[in-house]
Each structure stands twice: as structure tokens, then as C-alpha cells.
Write a protein that holds these residues in place. Structure first.
Motif: not given
Length: 669
Positions: A31-32, A62
Motif C-alpha cells: 500500500d501507499e 507504487t
């Protein structure tokens, strides 16, 4: 650039990694925040060891890592473990620094998944390549070695949030300082992401130098919080000021270390291909760090070349310094100056005109290769370092050796196919004692490193100039100042490229620590508030003098024969009386004085370097000619008669000829 790594397009990202031994490879998507794994997708074999997968819908930013599976047999050089998250060798950015943890070194099935401990590679869309401009640096210039963090941590003019970063080098105060010192190129000690050696965290220490890399392209987030753009902008700012940037890169080993080290990247993808192995699976250790990168393997050579091109195309750097460079030229363990990787660097259209500097030794068999690199490489010259130290320490019989070093070390570099000296002259570097400590400590003082003073070189060719109790503190300080001035003057008087480590020009000290790699603190941070301003002024005057006298920075070998259109030889070696040094003089163990008289140049004027290495003052006389007079090349050295000069002990004096009626040389600077 190779299609390995993460290639971002409008439709998604193509992930690719190379392994000749893995049975399966995956890409883990996070995830970020980089903390939660959202997908684990298997890469597909494409042939010739490449495993790849296109993932639609992903974009720049990403966060990802690789995983590999196959045999786990360290005794055969196989370390596959899918619970070890691996950083992409082609990562150009990571989201956090590396940090050592014991679980990174755990054997397969003996530790938990390491994703929470590892930085994540960040997929990036690279900017448009920069125009490839000719390097600003030319052989014969001044290379200024800079530990990025230590250089500005204590500088009062740098905003606190910017201290210790690459961006701080572009601050106007730093640029003004570098210009005043006459710096041709700043050589940045490693700025790519590295990890602490495993013994340091328990000691409360951390690696301050960065010579323990994991990935070769990704910058350390602590040094470059702005990523590649920060380096590119800094290069541009310094280039605008006439200063180049050279990157010190480490391709000889990685922070994965020996068999007890962590699995972080190359080891988990294909240990047997990326590192050199003994027949029984043990790692070759020609570096002293536990492993040796297999630079003769085609996939490694491709990674090295891609890394160099990356920093030229996307940062605009002038060139590179290669740590333990014989590793790059080892083929099946044997150094070869015609090794494929060295030849590929020299022949590459992007790299062919870059500045290339080798540290020409490692600790492997026949690892000392000074003078043996291809003509495109300049080389750190430790013979220069040692002979200059011995001369000023007062060792007997060093006049001949000093002359050879002042003249560009023809004994090392004069070869049939190499008409110019490739020497990089230096007296002190990051590794070893500082110039100030050379004259204050006879022995190393490395207790702060936590190894009971066992680490670091034992022979530093240093001296304690004055023992407290035998003379006054003032006399000791004055003697040490004179010796520091003499060492710096010798460096600036030497033909060929010269290198100065940041802070040596103003008396930086590490309190006798000659291996301060683990001291990310006041031991290595430059003390801008406490610098010796008199020594700094001396260094700046030397730099101005060298710029005004190109005969000093020339890389041509001296022959003793007349220059074209001149009646004077390119060099004459004289005694203090002005007579040529005789065979007896050259071998007199008591001689500590000489004059290097350099032949007439463009202005038909000779240049004299007067060296008095004796502790006693002496009268020096230079040969006269009608219509010319001798004047000091540095205004601060004026005050004595032009021809016969009383030169104090432990001093280097510079004199230049001027036609009668011309201004003093110092006025011209």
C-alpha cells in the motif's frame, strides 16, 4: 537501460528481475505507506534468466519488492527464501533507509517474513534524460572529497532542515566556499542507500561513510530526501558555479556481507551469479567485507553499466570514483586491465568522456594494481601519500622520492602507451588520519569504534610534533601549524590531479581516529565554528597560486630537456645554493632540502618550488637571468630579497620569474 526493474507506462507497470537459479519469483505490491502487502504476483519466465510480469492499473509511486524461491543450500551458494523480501537491484528510489535486524539474517524457516523490516522500492517515471555535457573537471584539477552528511551538519549558514543532505551542497554559502578554495570537482562519498554492519547497532554506532551499499542506483533517503531530483538540482547548481560532481560508487561488495549477513537483494535472487564463490560454496572475500561482487558476470556488468549511465543521463554527473577498483577488473579472480567491464566503461558512448578514478587496490591475490589501470582511469596514488608523509616526518634519504612525487610519479605511470600522468595525489583521505592529526598523533586512537583499538592501520607515517613537557604549548602549536602548512603546500605544488578531503584545509581533527567510519557524530562532523582560519587562508592562497601557474597542474611527464622554443629544461633539480643536485646529493640521507625549478611556459617565465624540510632555516639562491627577477608567487610569502631568500625550517616557498618592471606575482592572483 536494461528492461529489468519496474518500467512505468500509462497502462501499468512491467516488473522484471533476473535469476538463473530461482524456480519461482514474485513481486509483492504494498500500500501507499509501504507497510501492508496487498498483492503477491508470480513473475513469468521469459528466457535467459529474465522473469517478468505486466500489472495493469499500477502507476508511479507504487511500492514493491521481489521474492525468490528455490533450493536453500548455503553450502552450495544457494540462499532462496520466499519469506525474505528483496529490494529490486534496479530500484531508483526506496521509501526508507535500510536498518539492520537479526531477522534479516535468519535461516530459512527460522524467522518470520521480513517485509516489515525492509525498505520498499518505489516505481518511478524517470525524467527526460539531460543533455550530456562535457565534464567540467579536467586532469590536473583539485578534487575535493566530501562526506555529504558530515560536511554540513554543523554549518551555521545552512538551514537546520537541510543540513547533512546533498541539497546543502548547493547552498550559496557552500558554493562560495568551494569557489574560494578553487575546487574543480566535488567527489561525494557514497550517497546510494547502505546498511550498517551488524556489529554496529549493539555498540550504539552507525556507518557514517556509506561504503556498505545494498542497491546501486537508489539514493539514501537520509542524504537525499528529495530523491534523484535533489542530486540533479545540486549537480546543476554546482555546474553553474564551474564545479563538477564525481560520485564515489561501491561495486565491489554489498551490505549482505558474509554467510552470517542479511538477505536483502542480490543474495536472495541469485547468490551464485551476483557474488564470487569458492568451489565449496564459500563467498570469496577479496574486499574484507565478507563478499565480493562478481563483476565478470555479464548480468553484473550490465547492472554496473546501467548504474553509471543512469547517473550521467539523469543527474548529469562528471564522473565516478570506484572503491576497491581491481574488483571491477577481476576475471575468474585475476585482475586484467583489459577486463570486459573496464573496456565496456571506456568504450561506452555515454561514459567514454566521464572522469574515471580508481582506488587501485583490494585485499585479494595481486590486489595492489597501482599504475596498471587502462589509460582512461586516474588512480589514487598511495605512493605519493606515503613518500610525502615520510619526507615531512623527517625520514632519511627521501629527497629523491619527494622529487618523483612532485613531478607526477613517472616511476608508476610513465608507460609507452600512456604519455600523461594519471596520478591522483593526496596526503589524507577519508580512510586514515586527517592532515591535522598526522602531525599530532604517532599512533591511532580508535577506542570509540568499540574494537579495543584493533581496527584501522597501525602504520600511519605520522608524528607527534612536540611532546608536552619538553617545550611550551605555544611552540608545539606553532610547529604543528608549520607542518600542516608544509603538507598542504606540497600537495598544491605537485603535478597532476590533486585531492583534498573536506576540512583538511582548516585543520579538521578526528582526535587520532584513523578509521572513523562508525562515527556519525562530532568526531567526523566538520567543526565550522572552530576551524583554523589562518590555515584556511593559506590553503586558499595555495589554490589561487596553483590556478595562476598551470605548470603545476600539468600532467605531462618532465624530461629535463628544453621545452620547445625555450633555452631552459622543463625541470631542473637544485640544491639550496642553486647548483644542480649531484648523484651524491640525491643519495645523501641527511638532505632535506631541494628546489624544483620548472621551465619557462607561455610567458617565458620559470617557476620555483623551494622545499626546506629541515628544522633549521637556510639561505636559498635561485639562478638569475638578465631582464627577469624572482618574486614570490604568493603575496603572503613576500618580504625577503628576491634572489637570496632565508627560508624558515619546515617550509615550502613558491617563486616565479617576472620580466623587469612587471607587478609582483601575488598582486596578479
Amino acid at each position: 537501460m536494461s528492461q529489468l526493474g519496474a518500467t512505468v507506462s500509462r497502462e501499468g507497470i512491467r516488473f522484471a528481475a533476473w535469476s538463473s537459479s530461482a524456480r519461482r519469483l514474485w513481486v509483492s505490491i504494498f500500500d501507499e505507506t509501504g507497510n501492508r502487502e496487498t498483492d503477491r504476483l508470480e513473475l513469468q519466465p521469459e528466457g535467459e534468466g529474465v522473469h517478468a510480469l505486466f500489472v495493469a492499473g499500477l502507476g508511479a509511486g507504487t511500492r514493491y519488492g521481489f521474492r525468490g524461491d528455490g533450493d536453500y543450500a548455503p553450502e552450495r551458494g544457494l540462499w532462496f527464501d520466499p519469506e525474505k523480501l528483496l529490494v529490486d537491484p534496479y530500484a531508483i528510489e526506496i521509501d526508507r533507509p535500510y536498518a539492520h535486524h537479526w531477522r534479516l539474517s535468519a535461516r530459512r524457516n527460522e524467522g518470520a517474513d521480513t517485509a516489515s523490516l525492509m525498505p520498499k522500492a518505489v516505481a518511478k517515471t524517470l525524467p527526460k534524460p539531460l543533455p550530456i555535457l562535457p565534464p567540467l573537471f579536467r586532469p590536473g584539477g583539485l578534487v575535493y572529497e566530501v562526506p555529504v552528511r558530515a560536511f554540513t551538519m554543523l554549518h551555521p549558514d545552512i538551514p537546520e532542515r537541510q543540513r547533512g543532505t546533498i541539497a546543502a551542497l548547493a547552498h550559496p554559502a557552500m558554493i562560495e566556499y568551494l569557489q574560494k578554495l578553487g575546487v574543480s570537482a566535488v567527489e561525494l562519498m557514497p550517497v546510494t542507500a547502505s546498511i550498517d554492519e551488524r556489529h554496529l547497532p549493539p555498540l550504539g554506532l552507525s556507518n557514517a561513510w556509506g561504503y556498505n551499499p545494498v542497491t546501486f542506483m537508489a539514493l539514501d533517503p537520509r542524504l537525499a530526501p528529495g530523491g534523484l531530483a535533489e542530486l540533479r538540482d545540486t549537480v546543476a547548481a554546482l555546474r553553474k558555479a564551474g564545479i563538477g560532481i564525481i560520485l564515489d560508487l561501491v561495486f565491489n561488495h554489498t551490505g549482505e556481507s558474509d554467510r552470517l549477513g542479511p538477505t536483502l537483494s542480490l543474495r536472495g535472487l541469485d547468490n551464485r551469479a551476483y557474488y564470487r564463490q569458492e568451489p565449496d560454496g564459500r563467498l570469496v572475500n577479496d574486499t574484507g567485507t565478507g563478499n565480493t561482487v562478481a563483476c565478470d558476470h555479464p548480468i553484473v556488468a550490465e547492472l554496473v553499466l546501467d548504474t553509471l549511465r543512469h547517473f550521467v543521463r539523469h543527474a548529469g554527473v562528471d564522473g565516478f570514483r570506484f572503491d576497491l577498483a581491481p574488483i571491477l577488473g577481476r576475471v575468474d579472480g585475476v585482475f586484467d586491465p583489459a577486463a570486459p567491464l573496464l573496456k565496456a566503461i571506456a568504450d561506452d558512448p555515454v561514459l567514454a568522456d566521464r572522469v574515471l578514478i580508481s582506488e587501485p587496490w583490494d585485499i585479494g591475490p595481486d590486489g595492489y594494481q597501482l599504475g596498471n589501470f587502462p589509460p582512461s582511469f586516474l588512480e589514487w596514488n598511495d605512493k605519493y601519500r606515503d613518500d610525502v608523509r615520510r619526507f615531512w616526518r623527517g625520514d632519511a634519504g627521501m629527497v629523491g622520492a619527494l622529487a618523483t612525487r612532485l613531478a607526477g610519479s613517472s616511476d608508476v605511470f610513465a608507460k609507452a602507451d600512456q604519455p600523461l600522468s594519471r596520478t591522483v595525489n593526496f596526503i589524507a583521505a577519508h580512510d586514515g588520519m586527517t592532515v591535522a592529526d598526522l602531525v599530532a598523533y604517532e599512533r591511532k586512537h580508535n577506542a570509540a569504534n568499540g574494537e579495543q583499538n584493533r581496527d584501522g592501520h597501525n602504520e600511519n607515517l605520522s608524528w607527534n610534533n612536540g611532546v608536552e613537557g619538553e617545550t611550551s604549548d605555544v611552540a608545539i602549536a606553532e610547529a604543528r601549524f608549520d607542518d600542516r602548512c608544509a603538507l598542504l603546500a606540497t600537495l598544491f605544488a605537485s603535478r597532476g590531479t590533486i585531492m583534498l578531503t573536506a576540512g583538511d584545509e582548516f585543520g579538521r581533527t578526528q582526535k587520532g581516529n584513523n578509521n572513523a567510519y562508525a562515527q556519525d557524530n562530532e568526531i567526523t562532523w566538520l567543526d565550522w565554528g572552530g576551524r583554523d582560519l589562518a590555515l584556511e587562508r593559506h590553503a586558499s592562497a595555495l589554490a589561487a597560486m596553483r590556478r595562476a601557474a598551470p605548470v603545476l597542474s600539468s600532467t605531462d611527464f618532465l624530461t629535463g630537456e628544453p621545452l620547445a622554443g625555450s633555452d631552459f629544461p622543463d625541470v631542473a633539480w637544485l640544491t639550496e645554493t642553486g647548483a644542480p643536485l649531484s648523484e651524491v646529493d640525491w643519495h645523501d640521507p641527511r638532505r632535506h632540502r631541494l628546489v624544483m625549478l620548472l621551465g619557462a611556459g607561455e610567458r617565458d617565465c620559470r617557476f620555483a618550488v623551494i622545499v626546506n624540510g629541515d628544522r633549521r632555516q637556510s639561505m636559498f639562491t635561485l639562478p638569475e637571468r638578465e631582464g627577469f627577477r624572482w618574486v614570490p608567487a604568493i603575496e603572503a610569502q613576500a618580504g625577503a630579497a628576491d634572489i637570496a631568500r632565508l627560508v624558515p625550517g619546515r617550509t615550502v616557498i613558491f617563486m616565479t620569474e617576472r620580466k623587469a618592471g612587471q607587478a609582483r606575482a601575488g598582486k596578479d592572483l
